[in-house]
Design a protein around this motif. Structure first.
Motif, PDB file in Angstrom:
ATOM      1  N   ARG A  30       0.826  -1.194   0.000  1.00 57.97           N
ATOM      2  CA  ARG A  30       0.000   0.000   0.000  1.00 57.97           C
ATOM      3  C   ARG A  30       0.864   1.250   0.000  1.00 57.97           C
ATOM      4  O   ARG A  30       2.015   1.214   0.413  1.00 57.97           O
ATOM      5  N   PHE A  31       0.247   2.334  -0.446  1.00 59.68           N
ATOM      6  CA  PHE A  31       0.894   3.637  -0.331  1.00 59.68           C
ATOM      7  C   PHE A  31       0.629   4.087   1.096  1.00 59.68           C
ATOM      8  O   PHE A  31      -0.454   4.549   1.427  1.00 59.68           O
ATOM      9  N   THR A  32       1.630   3.905   1.963  1.00 56.21           N
ATOM     10  CA  THR A  32       1.450   4.145   3.391  1.00 56.21           C
ATOM     11  C   THR A  32       1.806   5.579   3.770  1.00 56.21           C
ATOM     12  O   THR A  32       2.236   6.361   2.923  1.00 56.21           O
TER      13      THR A  32
ATOM     14  N   LYS B 171      -3.860  -0.635  -4.776  1.00 57.71           N
ATOM     15  CA  LYS B 171      -4.159  -0.886  -6.198  1.00 57.71           C
ATOM     16  C   LYS B 171      -3.983  -2.367  -6.499  1.00 57.71           C
ATOM     17  O   LYS B 171      -3.160  -3.038  -5.876  1.00 57.71           O
TER      18      LYS B 171
ATOM     19  N   ASN C 252     -16.962   4.014   0.001  1.00 59.96           N
ATOM     20  CA  ASN C 252     -16.133   4.352   1.149  1.00 59.96           C
ATOM     21  C   ASN C 252     -16.970   4.465   2.422  1.00 59.96           C
ATOM     22  O   ASN C 252     -17.927   5.213   2.481  1.00 59.96           O
TER      23      ASN C 252
ATOM     24  N   ALA D 273     -15.248  -0.486   5.263  1.00 57.15           N
ATOM     25  CA  ALA D 273     -14.320  -0.471   4.135  1.00 57.15           C
ATOM     26  C   ALA D 273     -13.806   0.941   3.920  1.00 57.15           C
ATOM     27  O   ALA D 273     -14.564   1.908   3.922  1.00 57.15           O
ATOM     28  N   CYS D 274     -12.477   1.049   3.764  1.00 56.65           N
ATOM     29  CA  CYS D 274     -11.864   2.313   3.383  1.00 56.65           C
ATOM     30  C   CYS D 274     -11.462   2.134   1.926  1.00 56.65           C
ATOM     31  O   CYS D 274     -10.578   1.336   1.620  1.00 56.65           O
ATOM     32  N   VAL D 275     -12.176   2.798   1.033  1.00 57.56           N
ATOM     33  CA  VAL D 275     -11.900   2.652  -0.395  1.00 57.56           C
ATOM     34  C   VAL D 275     -10.909   3.741  -0.781  1.00 57.56           C
ATOM     35  O   VAL D 275     -11.187   4.922  -0.623  1.00 57.56           O
ATOM     36  N   THR D 276      -9.744   3.351  -1.267  1.00 57.34           N
ATOM     37  CA  THR D 276      -8.682   4.336  -1.475  1.00 57.34           C
ATOM     38  C   THR D 276      -7.768   3.973  -2.634  1.00 57.34           C
ATOM     39  O   THR D 276      -7.440   2.794  -2.832  1.00 57.34           O
ATOM     40  N   PRO D 277      -7.325   4.971  -3.393  1.00 59.95           N
ATOM     41  CA  PRO D 277      -6.370   4.702  -4.478  1.00 59.95           C
ATOM     42  C   PRO D 277      -4.994   4.329  -3.962  1.00 59.95           C
ATOM     43  O   PRO D 277      -4.107   3.980  -4.743  1.00 59.95           O
ATOM     44  N   ARG D 278      -4.800   4.390  -2.630  1.00 59.92           N
ATOM     45  CA  ARG D 278      -3.500   3.995  -2.088  1.00 59.92           C
ATOM     46  C   ARG D 278      -3.304   2.481  -2.144  1.00 59.92           C
ATOM     47  O   ARG D 278      -2.200   1.970  -1.957  1.00 59.92           O
TER      48      ARG D 278
ATOM     49  N   GLU E 250      -8.812  -1.865   4.011  1.00 55.57           N
ATOM     50  CA  GLU E 250      -8.543  -0.960   2.898  1.00 55.57           C
ATOM     51  C   GLU E 250      -8.596  -1.739   1.588  1.00 55.57           C
ATOM     52  O   GLU E 250      -7.979  -2.811   1.472  1.00 55.57           O
TER      53      GLU E 250
ATOM     54  N   ALA F 101       4.149   8.404   1.784  1.00 58.60           N
ATOM     55  CA  ALA F 101       3.764   9.800   1.576  1.00 58.60           C
ATOM     56  C   ALA F 101       4.942  10.755   1.741  1.00 58.60           C
ATOM     57  O   ALA F 101       4.939  11.848   1.184  1.00 58.60           O
TER      58      ALA F 101
END
Lengths: 785, 265
Positions: A48-50, A728, A704, A721-726, A691, A54
């Motif tokens: 994930r993009f954590t 993929k 989301n 659910a956390c729907v996130t582009p982080r 996520e 960032a």
């Protein structure tokens, strides 16, 4: 870690792979930030993009469970592109050593594989007769310094890792080829002699059935890049609890005693234990260190005549890890459990199994600062108290600031901590509790006798009503038996005869050598140097801050980086910015770099003398549960040496098509017994969630914040659910695969309650360490309700 | 006396929320009830009991996913709209730059929140917001948020020095490839005592690009002098009972008279 936190500031490139520094070690970001201010770079490799990604310069995605492939790809990249430090490889590794020509590898197995039903259906063990060096008649290892011999480690090594080309790695890991190359080029640039690269990792590297091979991969990569033993480099494990390092140092793992010496095994007497001592290197002193520990335990009762009470030590008869003993508990073999500051009903694998297993106990004692899920297992939502006969005792424990003693950080710095206030209410320190328990057990043995009472009755244990940690520190530090004078270092244990010294943990010797001003209490920061801070606390062993520091120089003793030397040879002697981790009385050409290894060298190939049960090279195996098969290992899908405790628990990807992984958040701490009872932290992160990517959300019709049901072969939970582009999906062997990730902090007790992620995780662990495969299994997910 | 500024370098912020929790702890503010709505950001808004929080700004562009963090609290403006609009002059601008609400004088009318371009003050029995930890600053300590911040994303010091630091930092960031790195707070609204170093444009951090005080607040200050006084009397009369209640509640930490004793760290 081989280096330490302060040293992080000197890294030219830091790679967080299998680690999430910002979330789990936020304070250390101060030092990584300094490295960035100094022109350094930060790479994050993570599914994930954590929060760490960032603040990083480069982010690369990776499929959970494919660290070995990624690292092997970096190793191959460094070799193919000539980015490795050739001289370092020749001088400090076993690259030139010749290997038994019978040794080999094909289709997922190294030579010597034999079926081992004890590890589960279809599993193997390795007989190591082919995993040997070639030697002359005197037992010296044969070498080819030109690295050309077809049986030398370097040739075998290049050949093995050549299979991890960029395309293969990309297909297995899901990391796009150009992104992988970007990471490889940046990190492998630290192969230049004056550059230092830092691999900073944590559970994302270790919590797999091949976790320890992942760490070997880190070590190998760092060795060929010349990053071990130098300032800014290192193989740096970020330890996950305040004093887990201290706990390991004091032998709290089931297979070792203090100071990383093996636990005696079933049927092994003192002579047999001594005979198993490595033939060369600093471990030749092991018998003396062990005897010193026995003297600390048994005092005057330990003499040469009784082998220093060696026979009073427990014997390791089988796997006694957490994963194993919960299985024995489920089978009715374990009747009682003492559980201190641990919450396996939330943090263990397959936690529903653990709750049911605990119902088989006659008694359970939990010492903690809150009533946690393990103590309350009988009233968990999936348990019926009427069916549970276990007697549960909850002992209120003092919090860490309500007692004093030392804590050892990830950098091996042993630091004294002071008490800020008296324990609340009736709570007591662990030390007080253990002391009372021992005295009560001893009194019972004394009064009633029993089976083999001597190990208890003859123990050197007299701390009174209120044990003083200072007395115990002196015992751990060690002393001369004759006059009680504290030892300055473990060299004294080695130099004196058996029975003349006592020391609770040889690696700590020196930390408390002056009871009026113990080294672990010192807080003097250095004003110049490379950040060693030799007068700030005490770093084991022997106050060395960067271990293996002989490797910071070439064969002649010239530092790879003259701007930041750790040690260097000048005017006929060694000059230092740290404590030398080698025999500094010898000139450069006579020193051994890796003094704990009989070869005196580090191992690119870890066969003879090594302890890896699953292979001398790091092969990528899929996790036990996977959504794909690797083309590299023939019919062998997952680690062939891992123990399968519940074969029926393995899910099929047809039923569970998504990759599941677990992790942590900065707002909560482990099973969050402390943090889910803190209103401000609950406010900051109030609920359990998972996520998923927008594409997976669309697939299952979820937005989301909606509730979803996540299911594995072991169980089912409902979370937001956390729907996130982080997050993929990744393309794995040509197919797009989605990932479901979740924090594991929640349980059914406390101010904030929620589903436990570990209801889903599998009971199978690393073949070497047994740590469960929390980070990669499979699941299904659907809209709830 | 030199003005103090809080410098927030968002590129060093890792959103650990240490600042947000430290603010709660120092000011002994109770936790609010929150829920997970699909973001790591919590609490979702300021409140009388929440004087600062970390904002999480997620977006995706050609370069990939971006997750920008920023500490969000009172900007302690050079020309505070809240001060201008307050009908009872309960809001003062201290010499060191801090904007403080005198709780005892506040009548909880909410005009300050309406005038503030950032909607900072929140109303309960009085208006509440960041106090700039002036009592800590007066004792040679940093603000609670700066003390908790371990990466140096939040620091406090002389405003001119902090501006110089910010400019140097923006240059360094531009060298690292952040072409849109910029300072926020130097000139906005006549200058803020909170200076941001941003890696990208303000709206990507949830900050208004060119904050303005609302026209009505401007009128209130400049054109409506005497009207303001009349309205104030009316408001005060109407809120007399709550005014008395307010007198009995917790005393505000600082009085006007202590202004001269403040020192800048």
């Amino acid at each position: 870690m081989t280096n330490h936190w302060i040293d992080y500031q000197h890294s030219d490139v830091t790679i967080n792979i299998g680690g999430n520094t910002v979330e789990n070690h936020p304070i250390s970001m101060k030092w990584i930030q300094r490295s960035l201010d100094n022109g350094g770079k930060l790479i994050v490799v993570d599914p994930r993009f954590t929060r760490t990604a960032a603040v990083a310069d480069v982010y690369a995605p990776i499929r959970p469970g494919t660290n070995t492939a990624f690292l092997n790809g970096l190793i191959n990249y460094a070799i193919q592109n000539n980015l490795y430090n050739e001289e370092y490889v020749k001088v400090h590794t076993n690259a030139s050593c010749l290997v038994n020509p019978e040794f080999g590898y094909s289709d997922g197995l190294f030579t010597g594989a034999v079926e081992d039903g004890q590890r589960g259906p279809g599993q193997m063990s390795y007989e190591r007769d082919t995993w040997t060096y070639q030697k002359d008649e005197d037992g010296n290892i044969l070498k080819d310094e030109t690295l050309q011999d077809e049986n030398c480690v370097w040739q075998l090594f290049k050949d093995f890792y050549s299979r991890y080309d960029v395309k293969t790695v990309s297909e297995l890991t899901g990391c796009p080829e150009d992104k992988f190359e970007e990471v490889a080029e940046l990190f492998c640039s630290t192969g230049a002699p004056e550059k230092a690269g830092n691999i900073s990792y944590a559970m994302g590297m270790t919590q797999f059935t091949h976790g320890s091979q992942n760490v070997r991969g880190c070590a190998i990569l760092q060795l060929i890049l010349g990053n071990v033993g130098v300032s800014g480099g290192g193989v740096n494990a970020q330890r996950g609890q305040v004093n887990v390092q201290g706990a390991c140092d004091m032998g709290q793992l089931f297979h070792i005693v203090t100071g990383y010496m093996p636990m005696p095994s079933d049927g092994q007497d003192w002579d047999a234990y001594k005979a198993a001592t490595p033939p060369s290197g600093y471990w030749t002193n092991r018998p003396k260190f062990f005897a010193a520990m026995l003297k600390a335990f048994y005092g005057e009762n330990a003499t040469a005549d009784n082998d220093y009470c060696f026979d009073y030590m427990p014997r390791l008869d089988k796997d006694r890890s957490s994963v194993a003993y919960y299985t024995y508990m489920a089978q009715g073999e374990i009747k009682g459990l003492l559980c201190f500051a641990d919450n396996p009903v939330v943090s263990g694998a397959s936690t529903a199994r653990k709750r049911r297993a605990q119902a088989n106990l006659d008694w359970l004692v939990v010492a903690d600062i809150y009533e946690n899920e393990t103590a309350s297992f009988w009233k968990a939502p999936d348990m019926n108290p009427e069916d549970v006969d276990t007697e549960v005792f909850l002992l209120p424990a003092a919090a860490h600031f309500e007692k004093e003693g030392t804590a050892t950080n990830s950098g091996r710095w042993i630091q004294w901590r002071y008490k800020a206030q008296e324990p609340t209410g009736d709570s007591k320190s662990d030390m007080w509790i253990v002391n009372k328990l021992f005295e009560a057990v001893r009194d019972l043995y004394d009064a009633e006798g029993g089976t083999f009472p001597e190990p208890i009755l003859q123990m050197n244990w007299d701390y009174g009503d209120d044990p003083d940690p200072r007395e115990i520190c002196k015992e751990i530090n060690g002393y001369y038996v004759a006059d009680g004078e504290l030892l300055p270092g473990f060299g004294e244990i080695a130099a004196n005869d058996f029975g003349e010294t006592a020391s609770g943990s040889w690696i700590y010797t020196g930390f408390y050598q002056d009871e009026d001003n113990p080294n672990c209490k010192r807080r003097t920061k250095e004003t110049e140097g490379i950040g060693s801070n030799l007068e700030y606390s005490f770093s084991w062993p022997a106050n060395r801050r960067i271990v293996y520091n002989r490797a910071s120089c070439d064969a002649q003793g010239n530092p790879w980086n003259p701007d930041r030397p750790v040690v260097w040879w000048e005017d006929g002697e060694w000059k230092t910015n740290d404590v030398p981790d080698f025999a500094a009385g010898l000139p450069p050409e006579e020193t051994a770099t890796f003094i704990m290894n009989p070869e005196g060298l580090s191992r690119l190939w870890a066969g003879e003398f090594g302890s890896m049960v699953d292979g001398p090279f790091t092969e990528h195996y899929e996790p036990w549960e996977s959504i794909t098969k690797s083309p590299l290992t023939g019919d062998v899908e997952f680690n062939p040496v891992a123990t399968i405790w519940y074969p029926e628990d393995r899910g099929d990807s047809a039923d569970y098509p998504y990759i599941c992984t677990t992790y942590r958040l900065v707002e909560h701490y482990q099973t969050a017994t402390e943090t889910r009872n803190s209103p401000w932290l609950v406010e900051a992160m109030p609920e359990m969630f998972c996520e998923i990517s927008p594409s997976l959300a669309a697939e299952i019709g979820v937005e989301n914040g909606d509730m979803v049901e996540v299911e594995s072969k072991r169980g089912k939970i409902e979370v937001k659910a956390c729907v996130t582009p982080r997050v993929k999906p990744l393309v794995i062997n040509g197919e797009e695969k989605e990932i479901v990730g979740m924090p594991f902090h929640w349980g059914f007790m406390g101010l904030s309650t929620g589903a436990s992620a570990n209801d889903l995780s599998p009971t199978i662990g690393c073949a070497n360490t047994t740590i469960p495969e929390f980070k990669s299994f499979i699941c299904n997910i659907r809209r709830a309700g | 006396m030199a003005k103090v500024a809080r410098l927030i370098d968002v590129t060093k912020c890792m959103a650990c929320k240490g600042c947000q929790v430290a603010c709660k702890q120092w000011n002994q503010l109770p936790a609010t009830e929150t829920e997970f709505t699909g973001s790591y950001e919590n609490p979702a808004d300021l409140a009388p009991e929440t004087w600062s929080r970390v904002k999480f700004n997620e977006h995706e562009d050609g370069d990939g996913v971006k997750w920008y963090f920023n500490f969000f609290s009172c900007m302690h403006c050079a020309n505070p709209a809240c001060k201008d609009i307050c009908p009872v002059d309960a809001i003062v601008k201290k010499e060191n730059g801090a904007v403080r609400i005198d709780k005892e004088m506040c009548i909880a009318c909410g005009a300050c929140r309406g005038a503030c371009p950032f909607e900072i003050p929140r109303i309960d029995d009085a208006a509440y917001k960041c106090t700039f930890c002036t009592e800590r600053l007066a004792n040679n300590m940093e603000t609670a948020c700066a003390t908790a911040c371990c990466t140096g994303a939040i620091t406090v010091g002389d405003r001119d020095e902090k501006l110089e630091e910010a400019k140097a930092r923006v240059e360094a960031l531009q060298d690292r490839g952040f072409n849109n790195a910029q300072i926020y707070g130097e000139e906005e609204l006549g200058g803020l005592n909170v200076i941001y170093v941003l890696a990208d444009s303000p709206e990507l951090y949830g900050l208004p690009e060119d904050p303005q005080v609302s026209f009505s607040a401007y009128l209130w200050k400049v054109a409506m002098g005497p009207v303001k006084t009349v309205a104030a009397i009316g408001l005060a009369a109407g809120a007399l009972s709550s005014w008395f209640t307010m007198r009995k509640t917790e005393v505000e930490k600082e009085k006007e008279a202590e202004t001269e004793e403040l020192e800048v760290k």
